[in-house]
Write a protein that holds these residues in place. Structure first.
Motif, PDB file in Angstrom:
ATOM      1  N   TYR A  69       1.190  -1.324  -0.375  1.00  0.00           N
ATOM      2  CA  TYR A  69       0.083   0.128  -0.242  1.00  0.00           C
ATOM      3  C   TYR A  69       0.741   0.927  -0.400  1.00  0.00           C
ATOM      4  O   TYR A  69       0.443   2.975  -0.377  1.00  0.00           O
ATOM      5  CB  TYR A  69      -1.040   0.142   1.065  1.00  0.00           C
ATOM      6  N   THR A  70       2.370   1.198   0.855  1.00  0.00           N
ATOM      7  CA  THR A  70       2.574   2.322   0.119  1.00  0.00           C
ATOM      8  C   THR A  70       3.065   2.869  -0.877  1.00  0.00           C
ATOM      9  O   THR A  70       3.402   4.243  -1.446  1.00  0.00           O
ATOM     10  CB  THR A  70       4.037   2.422   1.649  1.00  0.00           C
ATOM     11  N   ASP A  75      -8.358   0.457   1.968  1.00  0.00           N
ATOM     12  CA  ASP A  75      -7.355  -1.024   2.198  1.00  0.00           C
ATOM     13  C   ASP A  75      -6.356  -0.851   3.631  1.00  0.00           C
ATOM     14  O   ASP A  75      -6.660  -1.992   3.717  1.00  0.00           O
ATOM     15  CB  ASP A  75      -6.684  -1.696   0.613  1.00  0.00           C
ATOM     16  N   MET A  76      -6.184   0.369   3.611  1.00  0.00           N
ATOM     17  CA  MET A  76      -5.241   0.605   4.510  1.00  0.00           C
ATOM     18  C   MET A  76      -5.887   0.862   6.578  1.00  0.00           C
ATOM     19  O   MET A  76      -5.650   0.826   7.076  1.00  0.00           O
ATOM     20  CB  MET A  76      -4.428   1.465   4.738  1.00  0.00           C
ATOM     21  N   GLU A  87       4.302  -6.509   8.922  1.00  0.00           N
ATOM     22  CA  GLU A  87       4.746  -5.355   7.815  1.00  0.00           C
ATOM     23  C   GLU A  87       4.119  -4.435   6.857  1.00  0.00           C
ATOM     24  O   GLU A  87       4.134  -3.496   6.492  1.00  0.00           O
ATOM     25  CB  GLU A  87       5.329  -6.621   6.673  1.00  0.00           C
ATOM     26  N   VAL A  88       3.007  -4.629   6.586  1.00  0.00           N
ATOM     27  CA  VAL A  88       2.343  -4.305   5.635  1.00  0.00           C
ATOM     28  C   VAL A  88       0.759  -3.638   6.241  1.00  0.00           C
ATOM     29  O   VAL A  88       0.292  -2.352   5.141  1.00  0.00           O
ATOM     30  CB  VAL A  88       1.652  -5.754   4.392  1.00  0.00           C
ATOM     31  N   LEU A  89       0.359  -3.244   7.514  1.00  0.00           N
ATOM     32  CA  LEU A  89      -0.990  -2.407   8.388  1.00  0.00           C
ATOM     33  C   LEU A  89      -0.295  -1.293   9.194  1.00  0.00           C
ATOM     34  O   LEU A  89       0.132  -1.847   9.394  1.00  0.00           O
ATOM     35  CB  LEU A  89      -1.108  -3.585   8.572  1.00  0.00           C
ATOM     36  N   PRO A  90      -1.059  -0.645   9.045  1.00  0.00           N
ATOM     37  CA  PRO A  90      -0.773   0.119   9.454  1.00  0.00           C
ATOM     38  C   PRO A  90      -1.527  -0.277  11.895  1.00  0.00           C
ATOM     39  O   PRO A  90      -1.778  -1.374  11.533  1.00  0.00           O
ATOM     40  CB  PRO A  90      -1.516   1.789  10.111  1.00  0.00           C
ATOM     41  N   SER A  91       0.110   0.236  12.447  1.00  0.00           N
ATOM     42  CA  SER A  91      -0.287  -0.270  13.557  1.00  0.00           C
ATOM     43  C   SER A  91      -1.579  -0.214  14.385  1.00  0.00           C
ATOM     44  O   SER A  91      -2.568  -0.910  15.247  1.00  0.00           O
ATOM     45  CB  SER A  91       0.446   0.098  15.190  1.00  0.00           C
ATOM     46  N   ASN A  92      -2.630   0.453  13.525  1.00  0.00           N
ATOM     47  CA  ASN A  92      -4.441   0.269  13.935  1.00  0.00           C
ATOM     48  C   ASN A  92      -5.511  -0.406  13.667  1.00  0.00           C
ATOM     49  O   ASN A  92      -5.924   0.000  13.394  1.00  0.00           O
ATOM     50  CB  ASN A  92      -3.969   2.166  15.005  1.00  0.00           C
TER      51      ASN A  92
END
Length: 546
Positions: free
Chosen positions: A46-47, A84-85, A314-319
């Motif tokens: 996603y980044t 998605d995020m 690795e791929v998702l924000p922490s929340n």
């Protein structure tokens, strides 16, 4: 074809040529950046996707008038990545910018105006705001019904979106109605082996699975699989999706060996077709972990749940809510292992994320409270258990339509705690509330079987043995019909019936039932599982009476 590395290779080549041949603010260069961004989005990176979509957007902002449709499209692309995020407020912000342009640039019945309405509806769906989701999907549908011919694929998409919302609301007949409309259009408009038909069959299969009609669910998922096996290359991610869907049905039926076989087929494809940190790989690891947990292989379950969690970190924000699901899954293994302090630690992590990431009216915010209730019930802290189950119920009453299947499950849980506290009349009252939903709404019959079993236990404790036996037999009949013969949930009822027959001095019947419970438990549960230890104690009590 799902070959993202190949797609990326060709789009990169095209981009290099465009960068050399065109000025830095040319709209065609923006298209190239968008194409690369789209591949990264499908790959779950996603980044990178945002990076390329934003490059495209910067060009479009400079090169195009402020009401140009391509500018709206680039807002939509960025909104899609934020969705998605799990950053729903950002997603809405960009989708609404896209909508604002489309409303200015297009006539009110233009088919392209339906796209931002659908996108906004999808975000509200993810946020659990089902009334808002329906509002926007119905706006999109109204435009498409006016502007498009009755067999247009985009009309089918609108029906499918509305069907998906009704499915999550537990309104299964409505979900089937809308998914049926989608299927009817696609069957007329598409050749019989078109992959889009497979999506419709899968959606209908998922509704039947939620309704507990497993033979119908398998029928539709197998239709989808047949199309995908014919139409797609053998390592296409959509083929993995079909295997996963069939695995889900077998898992719900308690046929864990079959579920595992299908989940592993899906996982094998995804390992070949997707990058090692793709979110879909995390999903298939979760599915495999779930099966191992239900088979009582807790070390394997933790191994796969932790693999899934590592990918998500690795791929998702922490929340991101997906991380909350991972914590919840790991907590559920510790709960089944009887390690309640560890279970609570992970459920609390899940709860913290969901509190931050989801609006207060999202149905998923009830899940941690449900698990807290289960843990404290097992720890015999019944007042705490009751408090959490009541919080869970309050959320489900607020966020779900009246008579939703999840409300019934919570009523039954509350009733079970009242039974353990010796409040038998209160217990019966809550179990009856559960049954009022489960017997009159199309729910999963296995949920109904659990309520019958809980009622049976309540009447057994009240020494109303004939009534207790009636409810045990009702629960047993459903489980014997729906589950394989060696499913651990059958052992629970056999054990309950053995205790009942022991109390009524029917020792031969007690021995028959406890032996059935033990046979299943010895085959399916680890040697130190609390249920197996309970069954052995009951066996000894019965043996001493013979």
């Amino acid at each position: 074809m799902g070959d993202y590395s190949k797609a990326l290779e060709f789009y990169d080549k095209e981009l290099k040529i465009s960068e050399k041949a065109l000025p830095s603010n040319h709209p065609s260069l923006a298209t190239s950046y968008s194409n690369v961004g789209s591949v990264y989005e499908h790959m779950g990176d996603y980044t990178k996707a945002l990076e390329f979509y934003e490059k495209a957007h910067q060009i479009n902002e400079k090169a195009l008038p402020s009401t140009h449709p391509l500018l709206a499209a680039s807002y939509n692309n960025i909104g899609s990545v934020y969705q998605d995020m799990g950053d729903y407020s950002k997603a809405l912000e960009f989708y609404e910018k896209g909508l604002k342009i489309s409303e200015k640039a297009l006539p009110p019945t233009h088919p392209d105006l339906a796209i931002p309405y659908n996108n906004i509806g999808d975000v509200y769906h993810d946020m659990g705001d089902y009334s808002k989701a329906l509002e926007f999907h119905e706006k999109a549908l109204k435009i498409r019904e006016t502007a498009l011919p009755p067999t247009h694929p985009n009309l089918a998409d609108s029906y499918s979106n509305i069907g998906g919302v009704h499915n999550d609301m537990g309104e299964y007949s409505k979900a089937l109605e809308y998914y049926g409309k989608t299927l009817k259009i696609k069957e007329k408009a598409l050749p019989p082996n078109h992959p889009l038909l497979a999506i419709s069959y899968s959606n209908i299969g998922s509704v039947y699975n939620n309704m507990g009609d497993y033979s119908k669910a398998l029928e539709f998922h197998e239709k989808a699989l047949k199309i995908r096996e014919t139409a797609l290359p053998p390592k296409h991610p959509d083929l993995a999706m079909s295997y996963n869907n069939i695995g889900v049905v077998y898992s719900t039926m308690g046929d864990f060996s079959k579920a595992l076989a299908f989940y592993e087929k899906a996982h094998k494809i995804e390992e070949k077709a997707l990058p090692s940190n793709h979110p879909d790989l995390a999903t298939s690891c979760n599915n495999i972990g779930f099966v191992y947990n239900n088979m009582g292989d807790y070390s394997k379950a933790l191994e796969f749940y932790k693999k899934a969690h590592k990918i998500k970190e690795e791929v998702l924000p922490s929340n991101h809510p997906g991380l909350a699901i991972s914590y919840n899954n790991i907590g559920s293994v510790y709960y089944d292992m009887g390690d309640y302090s560890k279970a609570l630690e992970f459920f609390e992590k899940s709860h913290k994320i969901l509190e931050e990431a989801l609006p207060s009216n999202h149905p998923h915010s009830a899940f941690p409270y449900n698990w807290f209730g289960k843990v404290f019930r097992s720890m015999k802290d019944y007042s705490k258990a009751l408090d959490y189950f009541e919080k869970c119920l309050a959320i489900r009453q607020k966020t779900l339509p009246k008579g939703h299947a999840d409300q019934a499950i919570t009523y039954s849980n509350i009733g079970d705690v009242h039974r353990l506290m010796g409040n038998y009349e209160r217990a019966i009252s809550f179990h009856r509330k559960a049954l009022n939903i489960q017997e009159n709404v199309r729910c999963n019959p296995l949920d109904c079987a659990t309520t019958y079993t809980n009622l049976g236990e309540t009447y057994r404790k009240m020494k109303e043995y004939s009534t207790a036996l009636t409810y045990f037999q009702k629960g047993l009949e459903i489980r014997e019909k729906k589950l394989p013969k060696n499913h651990p949930d059958l052992a629970i009822i056999y054990h309950n019936m053995a205790k009942l027959y022991l109390s009524t001095r029917q020792y031969n019947m007690a021995m028959k039932n406890i032996q059935q419970a033990l046979e299943i438990a010895q085959e399916k549960l680890p040697s130190n599982h609390p249920h197996l230890l309970d069954y052995r104690k009951t066996f000894e009590k019965v043996r001493k009476k013979l």
